[in-house]
Every structure is written in structure tokens, then in C-alpha cells.
Design a protein around this motif. Sequence first.
Motif, PDB file in Angstrom:
ATOM      1  N   GLY A 170      47.717  38.895  -4.190  1.00  0.00           N
ATOM      2  CA  GLY A 170      48.873  38.908  -3.296  1.00  0.00           C
ATOM      3  C   GLY A 170      49.603  37.575  -3.171  1.00  0.00           C
ATOM      4  O   GLY A 170      50.546  37.450  -2.401  1.00  0.00           O
ATOM      5  N   VAL A 171      49.163  36.561  -3.925  1.00  0.00           N
ATOM      6  CA  VAL A 171      49.905  35.282  -3.915  1.00  0.00           C
ATOM      7  C   VAL A 171      51.203  35.552  -4.668  1.00  0.00           C
ATOM      8  O   VAL A 171      51.175  35.983  -5.813  1.00  0.00           O
ATOM      9  CB  VAL A 171      49.089  34.178  -4.626  1.00  0.00           C
ATOM     10  N   ASP A 172      52.318  35.290  -4.048  1.00  0.00           N
ATOM     11  CA  ASP A 172      53.574  35.723  -4.668  1.00  0.00           C
ATOM     12  C   ASP A 172      53.959  34.841  -5.854  1.00  0.00           C
ATOM     13  O   ASP A 172      54.350  35.322  -6.917  1.00  0.00           O
ATOM     14  CB  ASP A 172      54.686  35.712  -3.623  1.00  0.00           C
ATOM     15  N   LYS A 173      53.837  33.526  -5.664  1.00  0.00           N
ATOM     16  CA  LYS A 173      54.190  32.591  -6.746  1.00  0.00           C
ATOM     17  C   LYS A 173      53.162  31.469  -6.769  1.00  0.00           C
ATOM     18  O   LYS A 173      52.912  30.839  -5.735  1.00  0.00           O
ATOM     19  CB  LYS A 173      55.574  31.984  -6.521  1.00  0.00           C
ATOM     20  N   TYR A 174      52.625  31.208  -7.931  1.00  0.00           N
ATOM     21  CA  TYR A 174      51.580  30.179  -8.062  1.00  0.00           C
ATOM     22  C   TYR A 174      52.015  29.138  -9.072  1.00  0.00           C
ATOM     23  O   TYR A 174      52.734  29.433 -10.024  1.00  0.00           O
ATOM     24  CB  TYR A 174      50.282  30.845  -8.538  1.00  0.00           C
ATOM     25  N   PHE A 175      51.573  27.891  -8.875  1.00  0.00           N
ATOM     26  CA  PHE A 175      51.658  26.906  -9.961  1.00  0.00           C
ATOM     27  C   PHE A 175      50.472  25.977  -9.869  1.00  0.00           C
ATOM     28  O   PHE A 175      49.794  25.897  -8.830  1.00  0.00           O
ATOM     29  CB  PHE A 175      52.983  26.130  -9.922  1.00  0.00           C
TER      30      PHE A 175
ATOM     31  N   THR B 127      32.324  28.015 -20.794  1.00  0.00           N
ATOM     32  CA  THR B 127      33.316  27.420 -21.692  1.00  0.00           C
ATOM     33  C   THR B 127      34.373  26.766 -20.811  1.00  0.00           C
ATOM     34  O   THR B 127      34.592  27.186 -19.670  1.00  0.00           O
ATOM     35  CB  THR B 127      33.972  28.440 -22.647  1.00  0.00           C
ATOM     36  N   LEU B 128      34.993  25.729 -21.344  1.00  0.00           N
ATOM     37  CA  LEU B 128      36.045  25.054 -20.577  1.00  0.00           C
ATOM     38  C   LEU B 128      37.329  25.865 -20.707  1.00  0.00           C
ATOM     39  O   LEU B 128      37.650  26.347 -21.801  1.00  0.00           O
ATOM     40  CB  LEU B 128      36.273  23.636 -21.111  1.00  0.00           C
ATOM     41  N   ALA B 129      38.050  25.995 -19.616  1.00  0.00           N
ATOM     42  CA  ALA B 129      39.244  26.850 -19.599  1.00  0.00           C
ATOM     43  C   ALA B 129      40.298  26.361 -20.591  1.00  0.00           C
ATOM     44  O   ALA B 129      40.671  25.187 -20.582  1.00  0.00           O
ATOM     45  CB  ALA B 129      39.823  26.876 -18.197  1.00  0.00           C
ATOM     46  N   GLN B 130      40.768  27.266 -21.450  1.00  0.00           N
ATOM     47  CA  GLN B 130      41.899  26.935 -22.330  1.00  0.00           C
ATOM     48  C   GLN B 130      43.185  26.934 -21.516  1.00  0.00           C
ATOM     49  O   GLN B 130      44.170  26.297 -21.882  1.00  0.00           O
ATOM     50  CB  GLN B 130      42.009  27.948 -23.454  1.00  0.00           C
ATOM     51  N   SER B 131      43.186  27.716 -20.455  1.00  0.00           N
ATOM     52  CA  SER B 131      44.301  27.742 -19.497  1.00  0.00           C
ATOM     53  C   SER B 131      43.819  28.579 -18.317  1.00  0.00           C
ATOM     54  O   SER B 131      42.809  29.272 -18.425  1.00  0.00           O
ATOM     55  CB  SER B 131      45.546  28.362 -20.125  1.00  0.00           C
ATOM     56  N   PRO B 132      44.536  28.563 -17.189  1.00  0.00           N
ATOM     57  CA  PRO B 132      44.072  29.366 -16.042  1.00  0.00           C
ATOM     58  C   PRO B 132      44.506  30.829 -16.149  1.00  0.00           C
ATOM     59  O   PRO B 132      44.582  31.519 -15.130  1.00  0.00           O
ATOM     60  CB  PRO B 132      44.760  28.699 -14.848  1.00  0.00           C
ATOM     61  N   GLN B 133      44.772  31.315 -17.353  1.00  0.00           N
ATOM     62  CA  GLN B 133      45.440  32.608 -17.531  1.00  0.00           C
ATOM     63  C   GLN B 133      44.911  33.735 -16.633  1.00  0.00           C
ATOM     64  O   GLN B 133      45.638  34.292 -15.833  1.00  0.00           O
ATOM     65  CB  GLN B 133      45.376  33.031 -19.009  1.00  0.00           C
ATOM     66  N   LEU B 134      43.627  34.075 -16.781  1.00  0.00           N
ATOM     67  CA  LEU B 134      43.130  35.229 -16.026  1.00  0.00           C
ATOM     68  C   LEU B 134      43.144  34.967 -14.524  1.00  0.00           C
ATOM     69  O   LEU B 134      43.447  35.852 -13.727  1.00  0.00           O
ATOM     70  CB  LEU B 134      41.711  35.582 -16.471  1.00  0.00           C
ATOM     71  N   PHE B 135      42.850  33.728 -14.156  1.00  0.00           N
ATOM     72  CA  PHE B 135      42.799  33.416 -12.720  1.00  0.00           C
ATOM     73  C   PHE B 135      44.179  33.475 -12.080  1.00  0.00           C
ATOM     74  O   PHE B 135      44.332  33.917 -10.950  1.00  0.00           O
ATOM     75  CB  PHE B 135      42.129  32.058 -12.500  1.00  0.00           C
ATOM     76  N   LYS B 136      45.199  33.034 -12.830  1.00  0.00           N
ATOM     77  CA  LYS B 136      46.527  33.100 -12.201  1.00  0.00           C
ATOM     78  C   LYS B 136      46.969  34.556 -12.078  1.00  0.00           C
ATOM     79  O   LYS B 136      47.637  34.925 -11.108  1.00  0.00           O
ATOM     80  CB  LYS B 136      47.558  32.225 -12.922  1.00  0.00           C
TER      81      LYS B 136
END
Length: 568
Positions: A203-208, A187-196
Motif C-alpha cells: 500500500g505504499v503509493d510511491k517509493y524511492f 545473495t547480495l541484492a542486485q536491486s530492490p526489485q521484489l521488495f519495492k
Amino acid sequence: MYRTHNCGELCEKDIGKEVILSGWIQKKRNFGSLCFIDIRDYFGITQLIFSRKLVDKKFFLGKEFLIKIKGKVVERSSKNNKIPTGKIEILVSQIEILNSSLPPPFSIENKTDGNEKIRMTYRYLDIRRNPIKNNLIIRHNLALEIRNFLSKNGFLEIETPILINYTPEGARSFVVPSRTHVGKFYTLAQSPQLFKQLLMIGGVDKYFQIVKCFRDEDARSDRQIEFTQIDCEMSFVGVTDVLTFFEYFIKHLFKKMKNIQLEPFPCISYSDAMKMYGTDSPDIRFGMSFMELNNLIKRKNISFLKEQELVIGIKVTKCHNDHDQINFFLKKIENKNIFWIQYLPDKTFLSSNSDFMNEEIMRIFINHFQVTPGDFLFISYGKKRKARETLGKIRLEIANLFNLKKTKIFKPLWITDLPLFEWNEKYKRYKSVHHPFTSPKEEDIHLLEKHPESIRSKSYDLIINGIEIGSGSIRIHNQNIQNLIFKHLGFSVKEIESKFGFFIKAFEYGTPPHGGIAFGLDRLINLLEEDDDIKNFIAFPKNNYGKDIMIKAPSFLKKEKLKELHFR
Ligand code: ASP
């Protein structure tokens, strides 16, 4: 060589220079033996002048022909101060056609005669027009500013997969059949929710990420099925940390892009927003918050309203507008568990619901609201939810009717503590208001068994001028709570394992507390530019029916392709 200069840069200081320019013909005018042509490129427009003898009769030059010219920069006799090149023109000595063009299907000028359908069919021609081209430049600048700001503040841009498995995020997902894995789908991602969230566990402190998201919903003028989010996540934060940082972020963007200094963002809870405005996305550019009247009604013994669960009202001050329009509006809202009172300039009253209304009752309301001549009162009554919803809609219609939605004013506010669950009547079970990874407020968890609908979540929305611009939450980072929430959403133990096993597993490896937010980039630009159609800021948008009418998507697949994808 195609050009020594572009079509937007030559000015008085270049007079006398020999130049080569290339551009599309925007306009052509003949004056006796002279011919004037405006050529356009990405950078601007330059006027050309030449003797008609220069081009022989067979040498036709039509609109949108792409030409290359050689000539001398000369001073113009009749100057145009509206464009940077308006003081000069090019006295042409050589013309070469680089490419001919069919007559364009609509005029390629700032104001075009093309309707949306034709412009979308030939979007590449539409992009030649300044308004669309400039919108794409604004989008680029905004995206650049976002990247710079977030990077400077320690956020790392990371791409996450688009082809994933279904994740319950409130909308329908698009599915893609797998060729190599018979009967299986991405399925195409509705958002990167789980991955972020997994990046935080990583351990990535801040992602965008400025990221395309896909939701199989009905498209509208403020919603596309394929849209762009500014998706963010931070570790070791609570609600206040997220709101404080992203208020700073939004203020920075408004200052940089529009030179507007936004006031501090008020923060109100979902339940207060519903009580005050009847909606979770209030436009607070105009006051008119609801006043609850049940106590007054009891005190003054107003019998026809006494039994109502809720009676609320708003005062509309100094309404100047076309009387016919007002009367039409008042007629339209009759019989909607709502009545109005108008305090006329001669200090008499007018009211709907005259069967129950008398001068004494009207005076009670007039005094309570401290109404002055020329004002209106609108009073809504009935079941709580309905009365609020009705008055909320009326409030917005009134704002339109009386032109209260001031332009060039931006009033952001945070809505917090949205409910964790809402009841889905169709499926007879609870569903998440935000998404299942949103943390409940600790003090409400005890309500899980008996009153799940009363649990407040650690979620927040950013609303600006009544439009939802961003939405996010502090996430669950405890495996037991996450399992419990899944269970309450109706997932069996087996389903939890098969759908979210990997995610729940990750919770066993020291998941940090984390939270985030996602802003709609298309909506944000639309708002900043005070436009009312997000399509104007997307290079190749879908129409309001989710179709791309230029490439004619979606389309049927050939039998052999379907077979390859294991469809019979
Ligand atoms: N993933 C959420 C959404 O797309 C936003 C968030 O919770 O950060 O609405």
C-alpha cells in the motif's frame, strides 16, 4: 582551540585580525630569511609568511604536515586573484605541529603526477585533492536534490534488505555463506526489485531509495560491481505516467545542477531504434539515422545488392578531418559487408568495392541521398541484424572521427517496447530482456506459445548521449501471468514455489497495478560532469578488475574462518 577560521575564508575585510588556522602543508618556499607556506584544509588554501627564525633548525616542516598556527591577517604584496584568500596572508607568530607526515606518494594538487594505481592505494590522499573532493560534493548535492524532489512529489524513502536470496535480474549475484545455517547462502541484492514491488502491495503509493546494488560482472570504466541506483516504484500507473513524471525529474536535476533546460524527450520504440540506429541506446546528438535502400535497389536493378536481406546507408556531411585518419578508418572497415562512396569537391566520386561499383550506381546513391560535394555515404548490407549492427558501430566511429559528439549538449530519449524475451543459445531457453517481473503488452500475450521472441514488453530505458541512464517497466500484477512468464523462462512449478512462493502468494492479496524505474546514480553524475570514468565520483571505488587495491579486497580467508562458515 584548533582554529578561529578555516583556510578558505579569510579575505581583505579580515586584515588586522588575530587568527588561528589548522591545515596541511601544500607548498613551502624559502626566500632569504622569510618562509612562505600554503596550508590547505577542506575549505581552501591560505598563504602563511614567517621569519625562518621562528622555527628552529630541528623543527622540520614537510609537505602534508598538519600544523596549527597563530598570526595576524595582513595584505599580500603580490596578490593572487584566482583564489578567494589571494589578497591576504597570515603573518605567523606561533607554529605547532599537530601531526607529521611521510612525503606524499604523489603531488596533492589539482593536476597530480599520481597514476590511478597509486591514487587508489592512497585514496584518502587523493580525496585531499580538489577535483576528487569537489566530485564528492557534487555527488552529495545531487543526492540531496533527488531526495528533496522525490519527497516533495510524494515518494517515501524506504530501505530494503541487502542480504537476500538469488533473484534472476540478468546478472550474476554475489553470495555470502551463512555461519548459523549450515550449507545455506545469502545473495547480495542486485536491486530492490521484489521488495519495492512488495511495498506497492503493502500500500505504499510511491517509493524511492538511493541504494547500493551488487552485480558480479566484469567492472569497466562505466560499471562497478558495487554501484548506486536511484530506485523508484509507483502504484496505479501506466507507461505514460512513469515516463512523464521521470522526464520531469531528470529535467529538474539538469536545471538545478547544470542550469540546462532539456528539450522534451523523444520516445521511440526498440524496434524503431534498431531500424534507425542499429542499437537500443542511440546517441542522437548527431543525425545520421539509417535509410533503408532495398526498394531503391529493386527499382534501379542494382544486381550485386539485389539478393541482400537488408541494405541501409547513412550520409555523413561536410567531413573535415585529417586525411590520414580518414583513410586509416576507410581501410579498417574494408571487407565488412560495407562500402563507402565519397563525393569529392570537384564533383567526381571515389568508392570502395570498385569491382561492383561503377559511376552509374554511385550516381544513383548520390542522388537518392541528395549528397553534396564533400559528403560521404556508408552503405551496409547482409542479414538484417548484422547489417544494422555494423552500420550502428560505423556511425559511432564516424561521430568520433569527425568530432560530431558535441560536448555540453544533452539529448535524452526514451526507448520503449523492448522485447520481453531473448533466446539464450548457451542454455537453449528464453531469458528476460529486462527481468521476469516485467509486464508483456496485453496485445502481444497471444504470441506466448508460438512466438515468444516477438512479444513486446511494457519496459523503457532512458538513454542520454548514447548512455543508458535508467531502465524500468510496468510490472506484472496478475498471478496467472506471472506464473506463465516464469514457466516460459524454464522454471518448474516446484522451483517457482521454492524461489518465488512468497511473491506469488502476495499477488493473491489485491496487488495494485504498478511500475517503476531505476537510474544509475554514478553514471548520471558522470554524464552531468562530462567525465568518462565513474570512479572519479565514488569515494572508494573498485578498480576495473573489481578489486579495492587500498584494502586489498577480495582476499583469502583464514582456515578457521572458512571452517566457521562450513567450508572444509
Ligand atoms: N530493478 C531494475 C534494475 O535494476 C530496474 C527496474 O525495473 O526498476 O535494472
